[in-house]
Design an enzyme around this catalytic site. Structure first.
Site, mmCIF file in Angstrom:
data_model
loop_
_atom_site.group_PDB
_atom_site.id
_atom_site.type_symbol
_atom_site.label_atom_id
_atom_site.label_comp_id
_atom_site.label_asym_id
_atom_site.label_seq_id
_atom_site.Cartn_x
_atom_site.Cartn_y
_atom_site.Cartn_z
ATOM 1 N N MET A 1 0.828 -1.208 0.000
ATOM 2 C CA MET A 1 0.000 0.000 0.000
ATOM 3 C C MET A 1 0.861 1.256 0.000
ATOM 4 O O MET A 1 1.317 1.666 -1.028
ATOM 5 C CB MET A 1 -0.949 -0.013 1.201
ATOM 6 C CG MET A 1 -2.055 -1.049 1.032
ATOM 7 S SD MET A 1 -3.506 -0.666 1.979
ATOM 8 C CE MET A 1 -2.949 -1.060 3.622
ATOM 9 N N CYS A 2 1.112 1.853 1.118
ATOM 10 C CA CYS A 2 1.759 3.163 1.328
ATOM 11 C C CYS A 2 0.671 4.243 1.374
ATOM 12 O O CYS A 2 -0.356 4.126 0.715
ATOM 13 C CB CYS A 2 2.767 3.571 0.258
ATOM 14 S SG CYS A 2 4.234 2.526 0.194
ATOM 15 N N GLY A 3 0.942 5.238 2.176
ATOM 16 C CA GLY A 3 0.018 6.370 2.284
ATOM 17 C C GLY A 3 0.743 7.646 1.950
ATOM 18 O O GLY A 3 1.905 7.838 2.328
#
Lengths: 228, 298
Positions: free
Chosen positions: B1-3
């Site tokens: 993912m990663c934000g």
């Protein structure tokens, strides 16, 4: 109208409470406050209740819905109304990617735009989008209806089975095995009902074009047509 | 993912709140990436002064030594401001090459987070809240900023593997996704003279944009060029001295939400990241289109 405030209750409490409202419930109208983009709001409902969500939601709102009507007074994140069985979900704003994915029944109405992969692998759901849909919409769609009052993005209906696609605006490109088909009286009749159910006031069935499968990519057998 | 989060201010009155707003946005995205977090803050330019943000595994020893050596190297014109494992060295722009030469010679293990007139980058392994607290991000002022919380896929979980990546003065890039042609593109860029510090795919994306901008492209053109040069999944947010850009690959499966008011432009991997911004209920909120360049400049 009972109120569930997400500033005060947990997501699990919210969903457990709504999931307990099955047929014959005394509380048929609910409102959800402060969704603030939360994930998985009002999922797995299993009764004829109406839930008004006062704001925008995150991933997977209204997933696996049965019978309930869920009104989102804002926009919805990815995967809204995923795998819906029956009931109705109405989004006042926009829907993010894969809205209505794999839905088996019920009605999804998006009053704004839906982004990519709207109705991917739909299996009987009816989806009515007042605005545009993004690329790869109705990818591998098996049955049900997708109505687009605006434009459709690239590769509409790629690898389509027997879902019907109706588009009023421009189609950027069709996906593999998706072709334009003749609009016959029974399609106009069906579309009139879908537009009414989808709360579309400014379009007539005659304004739309119909797209469907060329039936070259999968083993279509006319004897099985009733199964779709 | 990663934000990813980003905030580009149009209203100067919001500058004192930049760090605080970005910190809240980034912490909201914590469950998109638990490995490491980083933030780039762009402050107002201060005439002929440049700065370099460095990081050390033994900050007490290194930074004390450097403080003393800076007086010799730059004749008192340079100063060092410590901030946990990071420090910002500020010096007149014409003295900065001396400072850099000294650092390279005497402290080769130091890591350079960023160089420029206005940028400071703080990044470490850990959760966004820990990173925000240890560097005091909330009290930082600025004109624009970008934050990232990482779930590693393409390279090790280290300080240098955290985002943002900066490959030129006042530039930085954060990325959600994974590039599949980064090795071949890195080799090409190395032949063109670009230098790399990690095996990370995102650093290649950042260096590619730097290379394009060094060859005359503006931010928008450099982003446009990414569409043909890069293969893989990406939602990018890019910062330059005065600019802020967003790009999603043509498949666009990595989420992105933009919001704009007359006071700011804000980016979030999810709408959740934006809900505490002032006036968000009246903002224009939309999902950026695939393969479409968005950029704003002061």
């Amino acid at each position: 109208m009972p109120t569930l405030d997400m500033a005060a209750c947990s997501l699990r409490e919210l969903n457990a409470t709504l999931q307990q409202q099955t047929a014959g419930t005394n509380d048929a109208e609910w409102e959800v406050l402060n969704p603030r983009g939360s994930h998985a709001v009002a999922v797995g409902l299993d009764g004829p209740l109406t839930v008004s969500v006062r704001g925008s939601t995150g991933y997977y709102c209204a997933g696996m819905n049965k019978e309930a009507t869920i009104l989102i007074e804002g926009s919805a994140g990815p995967g809204v109304a995923e795998n819906m069985m029956s009931g109705k979900v109405v989004i006042d704003g926009d829907a993010s990617q894969y809205a209505g994915a794999t839905g088996r029944g019920g009605t999804l109405v998006v009053k704004g735009n839906a982004s990519s992969r709207c109705g991917i692998s739909m299996k009987g759901i009816d989806i009515i989008v007042h605005g545009n849909v993004g690329h790869m919409s109705a990818f591998m769609a098996q049955s049900g209806n997708l109505v687009v009052c605006g434009d459709a993005g690239d590769a509409l209906g790629d690898s389509l089975y027997e879902a019907r696609l109706f588009v009023k605006g421009a189609v950027k490109s069709l996906g593999a095995d998706c072709i334009e088909k003749e609009m016959r009286p029974e399609h106009l009749e069906l579309l009139a009902e879908l537009l009414e159910r989808g709360e579309v006031k400014d379009a007539r069935p005659e304004d739309f074009r119909r797209f469907g499968s060329a039936r070259q990519l999968y083993n279509f057998n006319i004897d099985n047509i009733d199964a779709y | 993912m990663c934000g990813i989060v980003g905030l580009f201010l149009k209203d100067e009155a919001l500058k004192p709140q930049l760090g605080d707003l970005l910190a809240d946005m980034l912490i909201t995205m914590t469950d998109r990436g638990p490995d490491s977090a980083g933030i780039a803050v762009y402050s107002d330019a201060d005439g002929a002064v440049s700065k370099i943000t460095i990081q050390s595994d033994r900050p007490d020893e290194d930074f004390s030594e450097i403080e003393i050596a800076l007086i010799e190297a730059a004749g008192g014109a340079a100063s060092l401001s410590r901030n946990d494992t990071h420090a910002v060295i500020t010096a007149p722009s014409d003295k900065m090459p001396l400072v850099e030469a000294h650092l390279a010679a005497s402290h080769p293990a130091l890591r350079v987070m960023s160089r420029g007139d206005v940028i400071e980058i703080y990044k470490e392994v850990g959760l966004p809240e820990q990173v925000v607290d240890r560097f005091g991000i909330r009290s930082m002022h600025g004109t624009h900023g970008i934050g990232h919380t990482r779930m590693a896929t393409e390279s090790a979980v280290t300080t240098m593997g955290a985002h943002p990546f900066s490959t030129a003065t006042d530039e930085c890039l954060v990325h959600n996704g994974s590039l599949s042609n980064h090795n071949s593109l890195r080799r090409r860029l190395v032949r063109e003279g670009m230098k790399f510090e990690t095996e990370n795919d995102t650093e290649v994306g950042a260096a590619y944009m730097t290379h394009r901008m060094q060859n005359g492209a503006n931010l928008g053109e450099a982003l446009e060029d990414c569409l043909s040069a890069l293969d893989g999944f990406y939602t990018f947010v890019v910062g330059t001295k005065r600019g802020f850009g967003v790009l999603r690959d043509p498949i666009a499966c990595k989420p992105a939400v933009l919001a704009e008011t007359d006071r700011y432009v804000a980016f979030g991997s999810e709408y959740r990241a934006l809900v505490n911004l002032p006036g968000i209920l009246d903002a224009r909120v939309w999902e950026p289109e695939p393969a479409t360049v968005y950029f704003w400049e002061h």
